[in-house]
Design a protein around this motif. Structure first.
Motif, mmCIF file in Angstrom:
data_model
loop_
_atom_site.group_PDB
_atom_site.id
_atom_site.type_symbol
_atom_site.label_atom_id
_atom_site.label_comp_id
_atom_site.label_asym_id
_atom_site.label_seq_id
_atom_site.Cartn_x
_atom_site.Cartn_y
_atom_site.Cartn_z
ATOM 1 N N GLY A 11 0.852 -1.414 0.285
ATOM 2 C CA GLY A 11 0.255 -0.565 0.105
ATOM 3 C C GLY A 11 0.610 1.097 -0.090
ATOM 4 O O GLY A 11 0.318 1.961 0.112
ATOM 5 N N ASP A 259 -5.643 1.042 12.677
ATOM 6 C CA ASP A 259 -4.396 0.998 11.855
ATOM 7 C C ASP A 259 -3.263 0.945 11.888
ATOM 8 O O ASP A 259 -2.355 0.380 11.298
ATOM 9 C CB ASP A 259 -3.980 2.922 12.808
ATOM 10 N N LYS A 262 -2.689 -2.017 9.203
ATOM 11 C CA LYS A 262 -1.571 -0.666 8.212
ATOM 12 C C LYS A 262 0.041 -0.411 8.045
ATOM 13 O O LYS A 262 0.262 -0.973 7.170
ATOM 14 C CB LYS A 262 -3.083 0.017 7.619
ATOM 15 N N ARG A 265 1.918 -3.406 7.379
ATOM 16 C CA ARG A 265 2.545 -3.569 6.329
ATOM 17 C C ARG A 265 3.646 -2.385 5.907
ATOM 18 O O ARG A 265 3.838 -3.179 4.824
ATOM 19 C CB ARG A 265 0.984 -3.380 5.529
#
Length: 408
Positions: A11, A259, A262, A265
């Motif tokens: 991401g 969060d 994320k 990652r």
């Protein structure tokens, strides 16, 4: 999985100028890329974290990073994402900050022989002739197009100075110079830099008739759309003297449930297969994920030993332990007790748990302060130096901030 595919899966990628060419370059280790850092403080902070991690990933894949320190552009100030003008800095302050950056970046990037290099744009920007810049560079920029750039829109509301208006031209000139001097074919940066980066690729195309590329990475935002890396008391710094390893650990340990995955990652170097398994985690498992995040990032910034100490201190605190040597410690002396006593608000300020007496008073009145696991609700509560002798007392503010206060 190629490095480009991994960046997508994590991401990280926001915008690219030419995906096919960029894939070819970074997947085959052919990218000589740069990311710019303006030395506006004497430490990097969490806002720089994404860029540093990206440089590390790309270097591990065989690409060559160029760290551009904005010794010249810092004297102007980037208007991107700001509603007011940046503070002017002296050359001495800038040079000091540059030295601090070098030391911190070495934890992420290999500056060994033939590896990454660090350059300072003051080396070429400070010697430019104004008329030459107008003729050779300014002629290639459309004012109409510049005014549509996102980085200028916010500043237009309050008034954009001509000084700041030149920032895009200076950043573009950096890319143009690095392309010629070091064969730099790519610029990476945060997504708020997109307009400035396009200016650089366009200047190279117009002046040299050659292609250069730009890629932006997503900004580190929480689930509410706000930039991460800020606390009530300010930025989360990478310098252990500004933000201790424990405070750094606790910042990540306390991110919201929404969060944590994320952040794992985007910021850690854990394998994606391992992270994918965490997607189904709920409840208490998310606390485990937060501890993994905190440990991995603290290890990256401060080393494994400091990360282990911070983790141990965190366990001791929340398990009710009172004597852990790794807890943040503040020393008090007889000089701190001019009248033989110190009120609880002064203790909170001294321990760095509150920014001001007003802040301390509010926290006490709201029931958010405890000393040695006893809640303190009376703002007139006082302590003597003897109270802090021996193993000291643990002062808590809320659930997440605490310090051990020990008499010297």
């Amino acid at each position: 999985m190629t490095i480009y595919d991994e960046l997508v899966a994590r991401g990280l990628i926001a915008q690219v100028t030419d995906e096919k060419e960029i894939k070819e370059l970074i997947n085959n280790g052919k990218a000589t890329f740069y990311i710019g850092f303006d030395p506006t403080a004497d430490s990097l902070h969490v806002g720089h974290f994404m860029a540093l991690c990206l440089m590390k990933r790309l270097q591990m894949a065989g690409n060559k990073p160029i760290v551009l320190i904005g010794g010249g552009t810092a004297q102007i100030g980037d208007p991107s994402g700001r509603t007011d003008m940046r503070q002017m800095m002296t050359t001495e302050t800038i040079n000091h900050n540059v030295e601090c950056f070098k030391k911190q970046m070495s934890r992420f990037i290999d500056f060994g022989e033939g590896k990454a290099i660090m350059v300072n744009n003051a080396d070429w920007l400070m010697d430019l002739n104004y008329v030459d810049v107008l003729r050779e560079v300014g002629a290639h920029f459309s004012v109409n197009r510049m005014l549509t750039a996102e980085c200028y829109k916010q500043r237009m509301e309050k008034g954009l100075s001509f000084l700041e208006f030149n920032y895009m031209i200076m950043q573009s000139y950096d890319f143009y110079t690095l392309f010629q001097k070091y064969g730099c074919n790519m610029e990476f940066g945060g997504d708020d830099q997109w307009s400035n980066m396009l200016g650089g690729t366009e200047l190279i195309r117009r002046k040299l008739g050659k292609d250069a590329y730009a890629m932006t990475i997503n900004l580190l935002l929480n689930s509410e759309g706000k930039k991460m890396g800020k606390t009530q008391s300010g930025a989360v710094w990478l310098d252990p003297n500004k933000t201790t390893p424990f405070e750094f650990f606790q910042y990540w340990r306390n991110v919201s449930d929404a969060d944590v995955l994320k952040c794992i990652r985007m910021l850690t170097f854990l394998p994606l297969e391992e992270i994918d398994k965490m997607e189904s985690w709920e409840g208490a498992q998310l606390n485990k994920a937060k501890e993994i995040l905190a440990f991995e990032l603290t290890k990256l910034v401060h080393g494994e030993e400091e990360a282990a100490k911070a983790k141990e201190a965190s366990h001791a605190l929340f398990a009710g332990g009172a004597n852990n040597a790794n807890m943040p410690t503040v020393t008090v002396t007889a000089e701190d007790f001019p009248d033989g006593e110190l009120d609880i608000i002064s203790v909170l300020v001294k321990a760095g748990l509150c920014d001001s007496r007003g802040d301390g008073r509010r926290n006490i009145q709201q029931g958010g302060v405890s000393v040695a696991d006893e809640k303190v609700t009376d703002i007139s509560t006082k302590y003597t130096l003897d109270d802090f002798k021996g193993e000291g007392l643990i002062i808590r503010r809320g659930k997440k901030k605490f310090a051990k206060v020990v008499a010297e």
